[in-house]
Write a protein that holds these residues in place. Structure first.
Motif, PDB file in Angstrom:
ATOM      1  N   UNK A   1       0.967  -1.115   0.061  1.00 25.78           N
ATOM      2  CA  UNK A   1       0.000  -0.020   0.127  1.00 25.78           C
ATOM      3  C   UNK A   1       0.948   1.495   0.075  1.00 25.78           C
ATOM      4  N   UNK A   2       1.987   1.271   0.681  1.00 24.46           N
ATOM      5  CA  UNK A   2       2.799   2.421   0.851  1.00 24.46           C
ATOM      6  C   UNK A   2       3.574   2.576  -0.292  1.00 24.46           C
TER       7      UNK A   2
ATOM      8  N   UNK B   1       4.055   5.672  -5.546  1.00 29.20           N
ATOM      9  CA  UNK B   1       4.142   5.704  -6.975  1.00 29.20           C
ATOM     10  C   UNK B   1       3.263   6.721  -7.645  1.00 29.20           C
ATOM     11  N   UNK B   2       2.157   6.850  -6.847  1.00 30.39           N
ATOM     12  CA  UNK B   2       0.902   7.723  -7.200  1.00 30.39           C
ATOM     13  C   UNK B   2       1.517   9.210  -7.195  1.00 30.39           C
TER      14      UNK B   2
ATOM     15  N   UNK C   1       4.754  10.034  -6.895  1.00 30.76           N
ATOM     16  CA  UNK C   1       5.808  10.274  -7.947  1.00 30.76           C
ATOM     17  C   UNK C   1       5.466  10.674  -9.426  1.00 30.76           C
ATOM     18  N   UNK C   2       4.312   9.860  -9.825  1.00 31.73           N
ATOM     19  CA  UNK C   2       3.702   9.913 -11.349  1.00 31.73           C
ATOM     20  C   UNK C   2       3.023  11.453 -11.092  1.00 31.73           C
ATOM     21  N   UNK C   3       2.605  11.939 -10.101  1.00 29.99           N
ATOM     22  CA  UNK C   3       1.789  13.407  -9.910  1.00 29.99           C
ATOM     23  C   UNK C   3       2.848  14.242  -9.887  1.00 29.99           C
ATOM     24  N   UNK C   4       3.610  14.092  -9.240  1.00 28.88           N
ATOM     25  CA  UNK C   4       4.908  15.020  -9.303  1.00 28.88           C
ATOM     26  C   UNK C   4       5.692  15.075 -10.618  1.00 28.88           C
ATOM     27  N   UNK C   5       5.801  14.296 -11.247  1.00 24.08           N
ATOM     28  CA  UNK C   5       6.591  14.119 -12.513  1.00 24.08           C
ATOM     29  C   UNK C   5       5.354  14.471 -13.874  1.00 24.08           C
TER      30      UNK C   5
END
Length: 112
Positions: free
Chosen positions: A72-73, A78-79, A81-85
């Motif tokens: 879960x962590x 991952x969510x 990181x993808x949002x940040x990128x």
């Protein structure tokens, strides 16, 4: 002893002649051997520590929950990181609203 004190004491001591000084090529060979032995010792020490840690983890009674929490962590990371990128296509507020609506629907209530 500080670095400079160590260097000064090394300069004051007379250099001991030994079998390593017998030929000019013996010193680099000895140095390489000692470096290789040091690297091998460090690697084995790290391997021992990793094995001890793995044994401690395997003895835990809550291993399943620990793994579930880890997954879960990682998913949340991952969510983020993808949002940040900039790879996330949805707006953050839209995502949160959709999740809230799914939670409400799963509980059987209706949204007003």
């Amino acid at each position: 002893m500080s670095q400079t004190e160590h260097e000064q004491s090394a300069q004051e001591r007379p250099r001991q002649e030994g079998p390593a000084d017998a030929s000019p090529s013996a010193a680099p060979l000895e140095l390489l051997t000692l470096l290789a032995a040091g690297v091998a010792d460090l690697a084995l020490d790290q391997l021992r520590q990793s094995a001890d840690l793995a044994q401690q983890v395997m003895r835990r009674s809550d291993l399943r929950e620990l793994l579930t929490d880890g997954v879960v962590e990682l998913r949340k990371r991952g969510e983020l990181a993808t949002r940040r990128a900039g790879m996330g296509n949805e707006n953050y507020l839209e995502t949160m609203a959709r999740r809230a609506a799914e939670r409400v629907a799963a509980e059987g209530r209706t949204c007003a």
